[in-house]
Scaffold this active site. Structure first.
Site, mmCIF file in Angstrom:
data_model
loop_
_atom_site.group_PDB
_atom_site.id
_atom_site.type_symbol
_atom_site.label_atom_id
_atom_site.label_comp_id
_atom_site.label_asym_id
_atom_site.label_seq_id
_atom_site.Cartn_x
_atom_site.Cartn_y
_atom_site.Cartn_z
ATOM 1 N N LYS A 151 0.809 -1.225 0.000
ATOM 2 C CA LYS A 151 0.000 0.000 0.000
ATOM 3 C C LYS A 151 0.843 1.277 0.000
ATOM 4 C CE LYS A 151 -1.315 0.039 4.948
ATOM 5 N NZ LYS A 151 -0.191 -0.782 5.411
ATOM 6 N N ARG B 226 -6.057 2.740 12.302
ATOM 7 C CA ARG B 226 -5.738 1.319 12.487
ATOM 8 C C ARG B 226 -6.833 0.569 13.227
ATOM 9 N NH1 ARG B 226 -0.212 -0.407 11.914
ATOM 10 N NH2 ARG B 226 1.026 1.358 11.263
ATOM 11 N N ARG C 173 12.298 -11.015 3.778
ATOM 12 C CA ARG C 173 12.976 -9.720 3.684
ATOM 13 C C ARG C 173 14.398 -9.777 4.227
ATOM 14 N NH1 ARG C 173 9.115 -4.805 5.282
ATOM 15 N NH2 ARG C 173 9.436 -5.572 7.396
ATOM 16 N N ARG D 122 15.556 -9.039 9.781
ATOM 17 C CA ARG D 122 15.162 -8.283 10.966
ATOM 18 C C ARG D 122 14.459 -9.192 11.970
ATOM 19 N NH1 ARG D 122 11.915 -3.245 8.738
ATOM 20 N NH2 ARG D 122 10.623 -4.013 10.427
ATOM 21 N N ARG E 190 1.146 -9.826 14.107
ATOM 22 C CA ARG E 190 0.708 -8.539 13.541
ATOM 23 C C ARG E 190 -0.504 -8.734 12.632
ATOM 24 N NH1 ARG E 190 6.376 -7.563 12.965
ATOM 25 N NH2 ARG E 190 6.316 -7.671 10.703
#
Ligand SMILES: [Zn+2]
Length: 201
Positions: A13, A85, A119, A152, A163
């Site tokens: 997004k 949120r 990632r 990470r 999440r």
């Protein structure tokens, strides 16, 4: 045109908001930038939270946002990316402005995990690669500066799923609140952009 972009982490997004904002000549407001770019007295208040790693309270966030959308570059509208949120924040947002369109960029949990879990970032130059979608030329080595790439700590599968849980339970209810338009975020980036433009017409 005042638009919200909503979607789970990894849906793209941020990338899409940037492209669409340029195309429609409206402002792109991401929550992170918003807090980093606060000015004057508001900045002082925000900094007391940011510098100690505390969460900025909704009430302050809203004042920063209100100030931001009153700026000149928001005259023609804006895209809010990463806010609200949850439904409480959506109700508060409704008190300061009227949202015209809400775009949901949908990807499955599995795809979110695939994108975020792979990632790899370079500690030296900040470049980001992905084991699944954008592999570095040499194993675990940065294409730009040759430094070692790292994963990470908050990109473990467990952390990502946690999440996603919060996204489904707290953020998704705002989609109903606004009657959003759903876009398939698992298509190539260009096609996602085309679908969003179509939805905004
Ligand atoms: Zn590098």
């Amino acid at each position: 045109m005042k638009i919200l972009f909503v979607g789970p982490q990894g849906c793209g997004k941020g990338t899409q908001a940037k492209v669409i904002a340029e195309k429609f000549n409206i402002a792109h407001i991401s929550t992170g930038d918003l807090l980093r770019n606060a000015t004057g007295e508001l900045k002082k208040e925000v900094d007391t939270y940011m510098l100690t790693g505390k969460l900025v309270p909704d009430e302050l966030m809203l004042r920063v946002l209100k100030e931001r959308i009153s700026q000149h570059d928001c005259n023609k509208g804006f895209i809010l990316d990463g806010y609200p949120r949850n439904i409480t924040q959506a109700h508060e947002l409704d008190k300061i402005t009227r949202i015209d369109k809400v775009i949901e960029i949908e990807i499955s949990d599995q795809e979110s995990v695939r994108r975020l879990g792979g990632r790899l970032s370079c500690k030296n130059c900040g470049a980001v690669f992905n084991e699944n979608t954008h592999t570095p030329k040499r194993d675990m080595q940065c294409d730009n500066c040759d430094a070692m790439l790292i994963k990470r700590a908050d990109d473990t599968k467990e952390a990502i799923l946690k999440r996603l849980d919060i996204y489904h339970s707290e953020t998704e209810p705002i989609l109903k609140h606004y009657h959003s338009v759903k876009i398939n975020g698992e298509q190539p980036i260009d096609q996602v952009t085309k679908d969003i433009i179509q939805a905004l017409k």
